[in-house]
Design a protein around this motif. Structure first.
Motif, PDB file in Angstrom:
ATOM      1  N   GLU A  24       0.775   0.356  -0.481  1.00 20.20           N
ATOM      2  CA  GLU A  24       1.226   1.593   0.157  1.00 20.20           C
ATOM      3  C   GLU A  24       0.766   2.852  -0.580  1.00 20.20           C
ATOM      4  O   GLU A  24       0.307   3.810   0.031  1.00 20.20           O
TER       5      GLU A  24
ATOM      6  N   ARG B  87      -2.707   3.481   0.481  1.00 14.79           N
ATOM      7  CA  ARG B  87      -2.829   3.917   1.881  1.00 14.79           C
ATOM      8  C   ARG B  87      -2.374   5.371   2.040  1.00 14.79           C
ATOM      9  O   ARG B  87      -2.857   6.085   2.916  1.00 14.79           O
ATOM     10  N   ASN B  88      -1.460   5.802   1.167  1.00 13.70           N
ATOM     11  CA  ASN B  88      -0.989   7.202   1.215  1.00 13.70           C
ATOM     12  C   ASN B  88      -2.105   8.201   0.984  1.00 13.70           C
ATOM     13  O   ASN B  88      -2.058   9.313   1.488  1.00 13.70           O
TER      14      ASN B  88
END
Length: 232
Positions: free
Chosen positions: A136, A139-140
């Motif tokens: 995550e 992906r941020n």
């Protein structure tokens, strides 16, 4: 014993990156970073800047003798008045393969930056043999076109990754100058800090550096304060 082909290519790549930085930018001594620039111990940390680049950093850990591994991290942040993306290239390699290679133009303050379009086109034909799934925090911040390859065993694939990273660094350093005074500095600082915050959540970096034999306390301090220093 002959030097591994992948290491040879990567060390050549390291020299080319430094040459490009030297050509376009000016080296400066960042506070505290000198402690971590120990080329005699196989650890290199150097920084450059210019009127369009706030911080261009190369970090190399050469643990080929002790651990059979070699690692390089390159990150280029534009000045806060410049809305260009952030350039990144990271690679870790054993003698026979790159265990991981990551390359991106990640947005700073402008998610639709024209330089990111150019980057996307440059990597669209590159299909890694083994794609890495991103957590995550990654992906941020990384673009959807990020190059993320694992287990790179062939000379062709390794050479292609290096070529892309170098060609895109070239393009980046030439083009970034065109975007001076395009950004709101406060907004840009927030965006670049968001990138750094997410990068600081990457558990692999400190783990890898410790596995390369660097002292734990030094690595923790380095990863917190030096690798992705936030703008205060």
């Amino acid at each position: 014993k002959t030097m591994s082909m992948i290491w040879e290519k990567l060390i050549e790549c390291q020299h080319k990156i430094i040459e490009k930085f030297e050509y376009h930018l000016k080296e400066y001594n960042e506070d505290g970073l000198g402690d971590y620039n120990q080329p005699e111990n196989g650890w290199v940390n150097r920084t450059w800047n210019s009127d369009s680049i706030r911080r261009a950093h190369i970090d190399v850990v050469d643990a080929r003798e002790q651990r059979g591994l070699w690692m390089m991290h390159v990150c280029v942040f534009p000045q806060l008045h410049n809305d260009a993306p952030i350039y990144g290239f990271d690679v870790i390699a054993g003698a026979t393969k790159m265990t991981g290679a990551f390359h991106d133009y990640s947005r700073s303050v402008n998610p639709d930056h024209p330089m990111m379009q150019g980057y996307a086109e440059s990597v669209q034909d590159f299909i890694p043999e083994k794609k890495r799934e991103l957590p995550e925090w990654a992906r941020n911040i990384f673009s959807t076109n990020m190059l993320a390859a694992g287990n790179v065993k062939t000379e062709e694939e390794a050479a292609e990754i290096i070529r892309l990273a170098l060609d895109n660094l070239d393009a980046y350093l030439w083009e970034v100058k065109d975007f001076n005074h395009t950004a709101d500095e406060a907004a840009c600082a927030v965006a670049q800090n968001y990138y750094c915050e997410n990068q600081q959540q990457n558990p692999h970096t400190p783990r890898t550096m410790k596995s390369l034999g660097l002292p734990e306390a030094e690595v923790d301090k380095f990863c917190k304060d030096m690798l992705f220093p936030k703008i205060v």
